[in-house]
Write a protein that holds these residues in place. Sequence first.
Motif, short mmCIF file in Angstrom:
data_model
loop_
_atom_site.label_atom_id
_atom_site.label_comp_id
_atom_site.label_asym_id
_atom_site.label_seq_id
_atom_site.Cartn_x
_atom_site.Cartn_y
_atom_site.Cartn_z
N LEU A 32 0.74 -1.29 0.07
CA LEU A 32 -0.03 -0.03 -0.01
C LEU A 32 0.93 1.15 -0.06
N GLU A 33 1.83 1.38 0.78
CA GLU A 33 2.67 2.30 1.10
C GLU A 33 3.60 2.64 -0.34
N LEU A 34 3.81 1.49 -0.99
CA LEU A 34 4.72 1.65 -2.24
C LEU A 34 3.84 2.25 -3.21
N GLY A 35 2.51 1.94 -3.16
CA GLY A 35 1.50 2.47 -4.02
C GLY A 35 1.26 3.83 -4.04
N VAL A 36 1.49 4.26 -2.83
CA VAL A 36 1.10 5.74 -2.50
C VAL A 36 2.40 6.69 -3.01
#
Length: 344
Positions: A32-36
Motif C-alpha cells: 500500500l505504501e509503495l503504491g502511495v
Amino acid sequence: QLDPLPPITPEFLTILNKVCEQCYTDFAPDELELGVREHILRDLETFVRRQFAGAQLQLFGSSKNGFGFRQSDLDICMVLEGQETIDDVNCISIIESLARLLKKHPGLKNILPITTAKVPIVKFYHVRTSLEGDISLYNTLALHNTHLLASYAAIDWRVKVLCYVMKVFAKMCDIGDASRGSLSSYAYTLMVLFFLQQRNPPVIPVLQEIYDGKKKPEVLVDGWNVYYFDDLKSLPSRWPHYGRNTETVGELWLGLLRFYTEDFDFREHVVCIRQQARLTTFNKQWTSKYIVIEDPFDLNHNLGAGLSRKMTNFIMKAFINGRRVFGTPVRAFPAVYPSQMEFF
Ligand code: CTP
Ligand code: MG
C-alpha cells in the motif's frame, strides 16, 4: 587496541537474529505504501507537464531498491522526452523554473532548489503523507545503480534484512546523513554488499563479473559501463557458491561489525562491489581518505570523499561500539524495539 569479545552463546545468537529481523519487519513499507509513492509520482508528473510537456518522472533510490523505510524520502529523476542529455547551465535553469512551478502545487510545501550541489535538485515536502522528496534531472547512473542494488536484494532475503539493520544502526548512531557530513544510506548499502561478497563462503556474487564469453559486455551510460548480470533465475547454474553460505542474519550482522573493525584495512583497501579481487587505495590514488567507497559504475566517485577526519573517527567509533554491544551476550531481548526509538 580492540577488547576481545566473550564467546557467543546460542541463546544470544537467537536474540541477535530476532533483533535483526525486527528491523526489517518494523520498517519495511507494505504494498500500500509503495503504491502511495507511485501515486504521488504520477500526480507530480501530470502537474509538471503543464509547463514541461515531455517530462517523464521516475522513482529511484530506496523507493525502488528494496531497502526503503516508511519515511524514506522520494528520490525522483526527471527527463524530457526526445532529449538525450542536458548540460549544466540548462540543468540549473530548468531546476529553477521547476521550483517556481512546484510552488503552485497545492499539495506541496517547502520548495527549495539546490543548484550548487554536484547533482542539482529541487526539494519538496508532500503535505498529506509528510514525505520529503527531491527531483533531479538526467540522474541516469542513479537509476542503474538502483536496479543493481535491487538485484542484489532479490538474490537472498538476508541481503535485505542486513541492509535494513545497517540503516537503522546508522540512524541510531547519527552517522547516516550525507548532508550533515557523514555517509549516505547508499554508501552504507555498498558496505553491506561488499561484506557479503567477501564473506567465506560468499552470500552474494559480484554481478558485474558474471557474463558469457571472454569479455565483459559494454553498456555505456554517461561514459561508464553499467553492465551487470541480471538474469537472476539462472544464477544457481552460473555462480558456484550459490546457496553455500547458510549463516543467520544475526551471525552475519556481528560478522559485518567484526569485519570492518578487525579485518578490513581501510588504509589499504577500497570498499568496491564491482570486482571480487581486492582493490587498493593506492591503485585509485585515493590515499588521502581513510574510508574509501567506490561507486560500482562511476569509478571516479568515492562515496567517502566528503568525510572530515573528525567524522571518519566518529563513524569508526560507532562501528567499534557496535561490535562490542552486538558481540557481548545479554540474556534478554532489548526493552526498546527499533520502531519505538525516537528518530522517526
Ligand atoms: N546516489 C548516488 N550517489 C550518491 C548518493 C546517492 O548515486 N553519492 C543515488 C543512489 O541511486 C541512491 C539514491 O541516489 O540509491 C538515493 O540516495 P539516498 O537517499 O542516500 O539513499 P536511499 O537508498 O534512497 O536511502 P534512504 O532510505 O535513506 O533515502
Ligand atoms: Mg532516498
